[in-house]
Design a protein around this motif. Structure first.
Motif, PDB file in Angstrom:
ATOM      1  N   HIS A 115       0.782  -1.225   0.000  1.00 56.87           N
ATOM      2  CA  HIS A 115       0.000   0.000   0.000  1.00 56.87           C
ATOM      3  C   HIS A 115       0.823   1.289   0.000  1.00 56.87           C
ATOM      4  N   ALA A 116       1.887   1.347   0.799  1.00 52.97           N
ATOM      5  CA  ALA A 116       2.671   2.583   0.900  1.00 52.97           C
ATOM      6  C   ALA A 116       4.063   2.282   1.428  1.00 52.97           C
ATOM      7  N   TYR A 117       5.049   3.050   0.933  1.00 52.62           N
ATOM      8  CA  TYR A 117       6.430   2.878   1.373  1.00 52.62           C
ATOM      9  C   TYR A 117       7.244   4.088   0.952  1.00 52.62           C
ATOM     10  N   LEU A 118       8.518   4.107   1.350  1.00 56.45           N
ATOM     11  CA  LEU A 118       9.428   5.185   0.961  1.00 56.45           C
ATOM     12  C   LEU A 118      10.349   4.705  -0.153  1.00 56.45           C
ATOM     13  N   LEU A 119      10.521   5.568  -1.127  1.00 52.17           N
ATOM     14  CA  LEU A 119      11.491   5.370  -2.196  1.00 52.17           C
ATOM     15  C   LEU A 119      12.713   6.196  -1.828  1.00 52.17           C
ATOM     16  N   LEU A 120      13.893   5.589  -1.844  1.00 51.95           N
ATOM     17  CA  LEU A 120      15.097   6.264  -1.355  1.00 51.95           C
ATOM     18  C   LEU A 120      16.064   6.619  -2.483  1.00 51.95           C
ATOM     19  N   ASP A 121      16.713   7.775  -2.352  1.00 54.98           N
ATOM     20  CA  ASP A 121      17.761   8.210  -3.271  1.00 54.98           C
ATOM     21  C   ASP A 121      17.295   8.065  -4.727  1.00 54.98           C
ATOM     22  N   VAL A 122      16.393   8.930  -5.110  1.00 56.14           N
ATOM     23  CA  VAL A 122      15.708   8.822  -6.402  1.00 56.14           C
ATOM     24  C   VAL A 122      16.323   9.774  -7.425  1.00 56.14           C
ATOM     25  N   GLU A 123      16.620   9.252  -8.602  1.00 57.52           N
ATOM     26  CA  GLU A 123      17.121  10.109  -9.685  1.00 57.52           C
ATOM     27  C   GLU A 123      16.357   9.805 -10.970  1.00 57.52           C
ATOM     28  N   ARG A 124      16.230  10.828 -11.813  1.00 52.67           N
ATOM     29  CA  ARG A 124      15.432  10.663 -13.028  1.00 52.67           C
ATOM     30  C   ARG A 124      16.218  10.061 -14.189  1.00 52.67           C
ATOM     31  N   GLY A 125      17.521   9.940 -14.051  1.00 54.93           N
ATOM     32  CA  GLY A 125      18.306   9.242 -15.067  1.00 54.93           C
ATOM     33  C   GLY A 125      18.760  10.091 -16.227  1.00 54.93           C
ATOM     34  N   ASP A 126      19.231  11.301 -15.949  1.00 56.77           N
ATOM     35  CA  ASP A 126      19.693  12.176 -17.029  1.00 56.77           C
ATOM     36  C   ASP A 126      20.834  11.567 -17.837  1.00 56.77           C
ATOM     37  N   ASP A 127      21.681  10.784 -17.180  1.00 59.59           N
ATOM     38  CA  ASP A 127      22.806  10.188 -17.911  1.00 59.59           C
ATOM     39  C   ASP A 127      22.365   9.008 -18.780  1.00 59.59           C
TER      40      ASP A 127
END
Length: 220
Positions: A115-127
């Protein structure tokens, strides 16, 4: 909406901001919950955010320390996307993505909570711009990271709309439905759009988002 400045963010305040935003957007209503029940669902994650916040890098234009994720089992993507917003324009699901409910996490991605959790150290992937999603998956896993699911991508642009920029959008390689499509988030007519691209096709304006980990609510 927060502004990513590169300055350190207090983990507790940032967690509260994200939860308050979900409340203001009507997530409890969309999930058929009272505000108290919705808040209770997310409350245990606050301590997890505090425990990890000090060890995380400062927010940047393409990377944030954590994101509160509410999954499709609470609010499905077709109801969550219209709650996203970019400069006043609400998001939407592409007409050719009407089967978004069929997309599930790939085998190598384990979610800590339904149902719910934390996503850690998130990057959109520009490289990873102009890299085929299939190849991006190899690169991401080779770094000890995991790609994002549809739910996680929606959560990211809900909490940080500014992460979605012209020519800097991203695929959600962790969600598949058995064919060659890969979901992606980009900007269409100024609004956030959830659509798809082929797993073997590169696009100069699409990277592949990833995270360093996931953490769920403590087990009783």
């Amino acid at each position: 909406m927060t502004t990513i400045t590169g300055q350190a963010v207090d983990a507790g305040l940032e967690f509260d901001r994200q939860v308050d935003r979900l409340l203001a957007l009507g997530y409890p209503r969309e999930g058929g919950l009272t505000e108290d029940a919705f808040t209770e669902l997310l409350a245990p994650l606050r301590d997890e955010a505090l425990a990890r916040g000090a060890a995380m890098d400062e927010p940047a234009r393409d990377r944030v320390p954590f994101v509160v994720v509410v999954t499709k089992h609470v609010v499905p993507a077709e109801r969550a996307m219209p709650l996203t917003c970019l400069r006043g324009k609400p998001g939407f699901v592409s007409a050719d993505m009407s089967d978004v409910h069929r997309f599930e996490p790939i085998e190598r991605v384990d979610l800590p909570d339904k149902h719910a959790y934390l996503l850690l150290d998130v990057e959109r992937g520009d490289d990873l711009l102009d890299v085929r999603p299939n190849d991006a998956l190899v690169t991401i896993t080779g770094r000890g990271r995991t790609p994002l699911t549809v739910d996680e991508g929606i959560a990211l642009v809900t909490a940080f709309p500014e992460m979605l920029e012209k020519n800097h959008c991203f695929s959600l390689v962790a969600s598949r439905c058995g064919d060659k499509r890969v979901p992606a988030l980009w900007i269409s007519k100024g609004a956030p759009k959830l659509g798809w691209c082929w797993a073997g096709n590169p696009h100069t304006w699409l990277g592949s988002a990833s995270c360093g980990g996931r953490v769920g609510r403590p087990q009783e």
